[in-house]
Design an enzyme around this catalytic site. Structure first.
Site, short mmCIF file in Angstrom:
data_model
loop_
_atom_site.label_atom_id
_atom_site.label_comp_id
_atom_site.label_asym_id
_atom_site.label_seq_id
_atom_site.Cartn_x
_atom_site.Cartn_y
_atom_site.Cartn_z
N GLY A 174 -0.77 -4.82 0.53
CA GLY A 174 -0.71 -4.16 -0.78
C GLY A 174 0.13 -4.99 -1.75
O GLY A 174 1.13 -5.58 -1.36
N ARG B 294 -7.42 -6.26 3.88
CA ARG B 294 -8.44 -6.32 4.96
C ARG B 294 -8.70 -7.77 5.36
O ARG B 294 -9.82 -8.17 5.60
CB ARG B 294 -9.73 -5.67 4.44
CG ARG B 294 -9.53 -4.23 4.06
CD ARG B 294 -10.66 -3.65 3.25
NE ARG B 294 -11.94 -3.69 3.95
CZ ARG B 294 -13.06 -3.27 3.36
NH1 ARG B 294 -13.04 -2.90 2.10
NH2 ARG B 294 -14.20 -3.29 4.01
N ASP C 10 4.79 -5.41 6.64
CA ASP C 10 4.81 -5.53 8.10
C ASP C 10 3.48 -6.03 8.66
O ASP C 10 3.45 -6.86 9.58
CB ASP C 10 5.22 -4.19 8.73
CG ASP C 10 4.17 -3.10 8.52
OD1 ASP C 10 3.65 -2.99 7.39
OD2 ASP C 10 3.87 -2.37 9.48
N THR D 279 7.25 -5.21 0.03
CA THR D 279 6.60 -3.89 0.08
C THR D 279 7.40 -2.92 -0.77
O THR D 279 8.63 -2.97 -0.79
CB THR D 279 6.46 -3.33 1.50
OG1 THR D 279 5.93 -2.00 1.40
CG2 THR D 279 7.78 -3.27 2.25
N ASP E 41 7.57 0.00 0.04
CA ASP E 41 8.02 1.04 0.99
C ASP E 41 9.43 0.80 1.50
O ASP E 41 10.04 1.73 2.05
CB ASP E 41 7.07 1.08 2.21
CG ASP E 41 5.64 1.31 1.80
OD1 ASP E 41 4.74 0.89 2.56
OD2 ASP E 41 5.42 1.89 0.73
N ASP F 290 10.36 -0.65 4.15
CA ASP F 290 10.38 -0.19 5.57
C ASP F 290 10.47 -1.34 6.58
O ASP F 290 10.13 -1.19 7.74
CB ASP F 290 9.12 0.63 5.87
CG ASP F 290 7.84 -0.16 5.62
OD1 ASP F 290 6.75 0.42 5.80
OD2 ASP F 290 7.94 -1.35 5.26
N ARG G 47 4.36 5.27 2.69
CA ARG G 47 3.71 5.22 4.01
C ARG G 47 4.49 6.05 5.02
O ARG G 47 4.73 7.22 4.79
CB ARG G 47 3.54 3.77 4.46
CG ARG G 47 2.14 3.49 5.01
CD ARG G 47 1.85 2.07 5.19
NE ARG G 47 3.01 1.33 5.62
CZ ARG G 47 2.95 0.36 6.54
NH1 ARG G 47 1.80 0.05 7.09
NH2 ARG G 47 4.01 -0.32 6.89
#
Ligand code: F6P
Length: 368
Positions: free
Chosen positions: A19, A87, A129, A151, A153, A155, A197
């Site tokens: 992303g 993807r 990740d 990210t 996130d 995370d 997420r």
């Protein structure tokens, strides 16, 4: 002179995977200018690894030289000039078979071979990740890699912060702040679903900064009864509206998260909670999803500088031969950590961290 091996110019490549996040272009600019300053060549790879596997991507060459001119004035731009994809895992690419059915192909060896053919000495892989796990697996196949933690996130365990995160918090905080007046005007409960997420970092930081009354994160499964009690408590205090921030991966105690499809993509938890709360409290309740607004637009100054620092540090790591690492923020310093350490576990919100304690001390309901 015969037999004398002329030392060739060092050549590095940069790609962006997963992303997008505000700050990607600042990393690309800092890494490119730092490498050019060393007299190296820099290659940009479009859309993760796609540009290496396909001669053309979106009508442009799949790989192309990055020059000072290519990266001029991009520090503040959102998105990525290289393009990205969620993807593009070279170990498991969707491929169409001759009979029209779809299969999965491992083209990772082809990637390593392309790097050797192009005499690329190292790859700066900017990703979260998923992308960093791919980079780690390519490193194990002999492709020298430096990871840069990206990210919204936040995370990734091995770094105190990922770039993109604080911009997402800023965007979400602004949105939450705007809801107070309309919630109060209608004496409503407003539920804002934010990204993150599997973790609650965005919800926690934006909920606290945005003055929300309830913050629901995946790390603390929530009891609807606790939320109802908070809403009723505010009613009794004649504060007849409430702002609830819920992470997309939040989960009711004993229940399941909400997904939008079979791939495990989160979605729907805010709407689900809104129906419950309107029934249980009798108050008008509205839900909204901030979605990709948290990933768009220009990075805030903090993320621009963190991203510039990461990009420059990645080139220093290559110069010092510290490959198979990820540049990480630890305290106030950028340090290389083993890529394996960076990807082995997600960084979830510790339920006893000072930000959770602060929220509780301010009377914020955490759903438990
Ligand atoms: O990992 C970043 C992130 O924005 C998550 O917070 C979110 O769940 C996911 O990506 C959305 O993915 P996509 O852009 O594929 O919808």
């Amino acid at each position: 002179m015969s037999g004398v091996k002329v030392k060739r110019t060092r050549r590095i490549a940069i790609n962006t995977g997963g992303g997008d996040a505000p700050g990607l272009n600042a990393v690309i600019r800092a890494a490119t200018l730092s490498a050019l300053q060393m007299g190296w060549e820099v290659i940009g790879i479009r859309r993760g690894y796609t540009g290496l596997l396909e001669g053309e991507v979106d009508g442009e060459p799949g790989v192309f030289p990055l020059t000072a001119n290519s990266v001029r004035g991009i520090t503040h731009l959102g998105g990525t000039i290289l393009g990205t994809t969620t993807r593009g895992n070279p170990f498991g690419l969707d491929v169409r078979r001759p009979d029209g059915t779809w299969g999965v192909a491992d083209r990772s060896t082809e990637i390593v071979r392309r790097f050797e053919e192009m005499e690329i000495d190292a790859l700066i892989a900017i990703g979260g990740d998923g992308s960093l796990n791919i980079a780690n697996a390519l490193q194990a196949k002999g492709l020298p890699v430096i990871g840069v933690p990206k990210t919204i996130d936040n995370d990734l365990a091995a770094t105190d912060m990922t770039f993109g995160f604080q911009t997402a918090v800023e965007v979400a905080t602004d949105a939450i702040g705007r809801l107070h007046s309309t919630a109060e005007a209608h004496q409503r409960t407003m539920i804002v679903q934010v990204m993150g997420r599997h973790t609650g970092w965005i919800a926690l930081e934006s909920g606290l900064a945005g003055g929300s009354d309830v913050i629901l994160i995946p790390e603390i499964p929530y009891q609807t009864s606790s939320i109802v009690a908070k809403i009723r408590e505010r009613d009794e205090e004649r504060r007849r509206f409430s702002i609830i921030v819920i992470a997309e991966g939040a989960v009711p105690a004993g229940g399941e998260p909400s997904y939008v499809d079979q791939t495990g993509r989160y979605g729907g938890i805010a709407d689900r909670l809104a129906v419950e709360l309107e029934t249980l409290t009798g108050k008008e309740t509205r839900s909204m999803v901030l979605g990709h607004i948290q990933r768009g637009g220009t990075p805030i100054a903090y993320d621009r500088n963190l991203a510039l620092r990461f990009g420059a540090a990645a080139v220093r790591c290559i110069n010092e031969g510290r490959l198979g690492t990820m540049v990480a923020l630890q305290g106030n310093e950028i340090v290389p950590v083993p890529l394996l350490d960076a990807v082995k576990e997600l960084k979830r919100v510790p339920v006893d961290c000072d930000m959770v304690c602060t929220a509780r001390q301010l009377g914020v309901c955490l759903g438990d």
